[in-house]
Motif scaffolding. Sequence first.
Motif, short mmCIF file in Angstrom:
data_model
loop_
_atom_site.label_atom_id
_atom_site.label_comp_id
_atom_site.label_asym_id
_atom_site.label_seq_id
_atom_site.Cartn_x
_atom_site.Cartn_y
_atom_site.Cartn_z
N GLU A 55 0.83 -1.20 0.00
CA GLU A 55 0.00 0.00 0.00
C GLU A 55 0.87 1.26 0.00
OE1 GLU A 55 -3.39 -0.37 2.76
OE2 GLU A 55 -3.09 1.78 3.10
N ILE A 56 1.93 1.24 0.80
CA ILE A 56 2.85 2.39 0.84
C ILE A 56 3.49 2.59 -0.53
CG2 ILE A 56 5.04 3.21 1.80
CD1 ILE A 56 4.21 1.94 4.48
N ALA A 57 3.88 1.49 -1.15
CA ALA A 57 4.52 1.58 -2.47
C ALA A 57 3.57 2.23 -3.48
CB ALA A 57 4.93 0.19 -2.96
N ILE A 58 2.32 1.81 -3.45
CA ILE A 58 1.35 2.34 -4.42
C ILE A 58 1.04 3.80 -4.12
CG2 ILE A 58 -1.06 2.13 -5.22
CD1 ILE A 58 -0.68 -0.96 -4.72
N GLN A 59 0.80 4.10 -2.84
CA GLN A 59 0.46 5.48 -2.46
C GLN A 59 1.57 6.46 -2.77
OE1 GLN A 59 -0.62 5.40 1.65
NE2 GLN A 59 -2.73 4.74 1.24
N ASN A 60 2.82 5.97 -2.76
CA ASN A 60 3.93 6.88 -2.98
C ASN A 60 4.48 6.82 -4.41
OD1 ASN A 60 4.74 8.23 -0.23
ND2 ASN A 60 4.11 6.12 0.22
N GLY A 61 3.70 6.23 -5.28
CA GLY A 61 4.07 6.25 -6.69
C GLY A 61 5.29 5.44 -7.05
N CYS A 62 5.58 4.38 -6.29
CA CYS A 62 6.72 3.54 -6.62
C CYS A 62 6.38 2.66 -7.81
CB CYS A 62 7.10 2.65 -5.43
SG CYS A 62 7.58 3.58 -3.98
N ASP A 63 7.39 2.39 -8.65
CA ASP A 63 7.16 1.46 -9.77
C ASP A 63 7.80 0.10 -9.52
OD1 ASP A 63 9.82 2.07 -10.04
OD2 ASP A 63 9.62 3.12 -11.96
N SER A 64 8.51 -0.04 -8.36
CA SER A 64 9.23 -1.30 -8.13
C SER A 64 9.51 -1.47 -6.64
CB SER A 64 10.54 -1.28 -8.91
OG SER A 64 11.23 -0.07 -8.66
N ILE A 65 9.75 -2.73 -6.26
CA ILE A 65 10.10 -3.06 -4.87
C ILE A 65 11.33 -3.94 -4.85
CG2 ILE A 65 9.37 -4.32 -2.78
CD1 ILE A 65 6.58 -3.34 -3.18
N HIS A 66 12.32 -3.52 -4.06
CA HIS A 66 13.52 -4.34 -3.84
C HIS A 66 13.44 -4.92 -2.43
CE1 HIS A 66 17.49 -5.93 -3.66
NE2 HIS A 66 17.93 -5.31 -4.74
N PRO A 67 13.44 -6.25 -2.30
CA PRO A 67 13.25 -6.83 -0.96
C PRO A 67 14.52 -6.99 -0.15
CG PRO A 67 13.31 -8.57 -2.60
CD PRO A 67 13.50 -7.28 -3.35
N GLY A 68 15.70 -6.77 -0.76
CA GLY A 68 16.95 -7.00 -0.01
C GLY A 68 17.14 -8.48 0.27
N PHE A 69 17.67 -8.80 1.48
CA PHE A 69 17.74 -10.21 1.89
C PHE A 69 17.00 -10.39 3.20
CE2 PHE A 69 22.13 -8.47 2.78
CZ PHE A 69 21.97 -8.28 4.14
N GLY A 70 16.69 -11.61 3.55
CA GLY A 70 15.88 -11.85 4.75
C GLY A 70 14.47 -11.34 4.52
N PHE A 71 13.75 -11.06 5.60
CA PHE A 71 12.39 -10.53 5.52
C PHE A 71 11.57 -11.17 4.40
CE2 PHE A 71 14.02 -6.47 7.80
CZ PHE A 71 13.80 -7.07 9.01
N LEU A 72 11.12 -10.37 3.41
CA LEU A 72 10.20 -10.90 2.39
C LEU A 72 10.92 -11.31 1.11
CD1 LEU A 72 7.40 -8.21 2.89
CD2 LEU A 72 7.29 -10.62 3.57
N SER A 73 12.26 -11.37 1.16
CA SER A 73 13.01 -11.55 -0.09
C SER A 73 12.74 -12.88 -0.77
CB SER A 73 14.51 -11.39 0.18
OG SER A 73 14.95 -12.37 1.10
N GLU A 74 12.41 -13.91 -0.02
CA GLU A 74 12.17 -15.20 -0.66
C GLU A 74 10.74 -15.67 -0.46
OE1 GLU A 74 16.19 -17.59 -0.93
OE2 GLU A 74 16.10 -16.52 0.97
N ARG A 75 9.84 -14.70 -0.40
CA ARG A 75 8.43 -15.01 -0.28
C ARG A 75 7.76 -14.90 -1.65
NH1 ARG A 75 6.15 -14.84 4.93
NH2 ARG A 75 4.22 -15.21 3.81
N ALA A 76 7.50 -16.05 -2.23
CA ALA A 76 6.90 -16.08 -3.57
C ALA A 76 5.54 -15.38 -3.58
CB ALA A 76 6.76 -17.52 -4.05
N ASP A 77 4.79 -15.53 -2.46
CA ASP A 77 3.46 -14.91 -2.42
C ASP A 77 3.56 -13.39 -2.48
OD1 ASP A 77 4.64 -14.99 0.08
OD2 ASP A 77 2.78 -15.35 1.18
N PHE A 78 4.60 -12.84 -1.84
CA PHE A 78 4.78 -11.39 -1.88
C PHE A 78 5.19 -10.95 -3.28
CE2 PHE A 78 7.35 -7.46 -0.80
CZ PHE A 78 6.24 -6.66 -0.56
N ALA A 79 6.12 -11.68 -3.87
CA ALA A 79 6.54 -11.36 -5.23
C ALA A 79 5.32 -11.34 -6.16
CB ALA A 79 7.57 -12.37 -5.72
#
Lengths: 495, 149
Positions: A68-92
């Motif tokens: 939601e933050i990404a959309i509200q702030n006009g982002c066109d892409s998300i970089h997950p880094g490592f850990g956290f959501l980086s290997e979550r296929a559902d998030f991708a």
Amino acid sequence: MLKRTLVANRGEIACRILRACKEAGIEGVAIHAANDAGSLFTEIADIAIPLQGEGLAETYLNQEQILEIAIQNGCDSIHPGFGFLSERADFAQLVMDSGLIWIGPSPEAITQMGDKMTARITMKAAGVPVIPGEEIDGGLEEVLAIAPSVGYPLLLKATAGGGGKGMRAVYEEENLESEAKAAMREALNAFGDDRVYVERLLTGSRHIEIQVLADKYGRTIHLGERECSVQRRHQKVFEEAPSVAIDAELRQAMGDAACDAARAVNYEGAGTVEFLVTPTGEFFFLEMNTRIQVEHPVTEMVTGVDLVREQLRIAGGEAMSCGDLNIRGHAIEVRLYAEDPANNFLPAIGQLKRFIPPTGPGVRLDTGVREGDAVTPDYDPMLAKLIVWAPSRKEALQRMGRALDEFVVLGCTTNVRFLRELCDHPDVVDGWTTTDMIDRLWPDGWNPDLPAAIADAGLLIASACESTNHGRTAASQSGSSQAPSPFSQLSRRYP
Amino acid sequence: MEFKTSDGRKEIEAHRDGLTFIHGATLVHMGNEIWLEMGGRKHKATAAKVGDTWWVHVLGHTLQFETIEAGASGADDDGGLTAPMPGKILDVLVSVGQNVKAGDALMVMEAMKMEHKIVAGHDGIVEAVNYNTGDQVIQGAELLSISDS
């Protein structure tokens, strides 16, 4: 071309990615939990948006809120880094379904590599060598039935696992049943899935990984290996490239296997294929990490490739910019942890009253903290990655030793001295690094090798500081007693 | 001057000559910067005080020295009555006036997501309980005091 990227991470890796964005002319958006307000990465970002909620699940792992933050702030892409959501296929998938670009491989590739059993089967089919062992779909009976054919010592691993959870080494048959039950229980608790698989435990082997890059134009390349054998509690502390155990021929064979592995899942972006290499030079696929890795800087130093920049380029639809593999010199990375190596590497907390990193030629510091920051138990205790490059391995070790000697961290216990001693250890100097080396070298735990003269000198310094109230007085003196700079008066004299 | 270190208590006698402290063959020059002189060579040192502890970085080593106030009764020599690290008080097990024996648990605190018991170092009577359940404490905070008996 990407225009505005949200970095769904924090700390050191968020700093790394946000800086790469800045260099590439991409606006970087940071997100941060309340207890990260004012952290270094929020300063580096062009925009920093607070996350609502407390705890990881409500903040850095909160897929809906982040999107939601990404959309509200006009982002066109998300970089997950490592850990956290980086290997979550559902998030991708969620990111892509919202019309944003996911800076990473496809959800399908993440899924195929994330499930260890599926990965094994896929790799076997692609002709990539895997460790002798058996996938197990059933319960305890099947584990007991299959173990004799795999042989001892063997390793029980959670199919859905990682991070050492649900992992059990079994050396004798009589322990198999109890260890198998424990592994399944742990796996169920940690991953909600009690499937395990059985494989031969390869002792004395090295953990070596190959960096790969793949773009949308059918190009898949490898960038040589990283040697990551020195680990404590299944976490790496000392990484280097290239590995002393790999010659050009083996590098080519492993590189080809890694590229085959990536192609088998239509991989895109930066990824790492991990192998175990036996003392006889056989290598076996372990797993593929479908993200940028903590130790990526050593590859960057020896290949001259900016991996994060390439990730941004590839995700933006461009071809990767790097040419043929050209490994130059030697790079070493050590992970500076807030932990007490003399007390079983238990995490430590405190305040970075002084934090003075080393500088000089060939020294790189990737960190998410600076002097004055508090080290809290809320997040991973890794404070910084110190990376050095030098023309040869010997010089790289000497440079790392020098840099670690310069590194001042006061107010929080760290492993800096442990890392420093590691650089001088004959096994490390000779390149005999294996995954079990810390336990092997210090079976009763590590304690600093502190010369009496230095302990004595430290005591004298402490008593001198205490009796002069050092620090407090120094600050007031420097404010008043110094003569004004002649340059500050120049403009007055020569208007 | 006396300090507590990982090896136990250490005492130091040094004499001062202007800005220079002399101890055996070791000199420390103070001012805005700390310079150590050992074996004819000069080394820069860095020091900072956090709570009651001096942190010293010298020659690649980081050392900690907890100050012991001159004339202290020695009641907290075991260090057990101060918070070993910042954290939260989970439980207070004693009250003022209560008799306690060496080894009795007095408080339970949580630090680094691990529970840590604060234990009496000697027999005595609880003179003060400085924090309640739920309180956040900083490292080195004096949690309780016990009389010498």
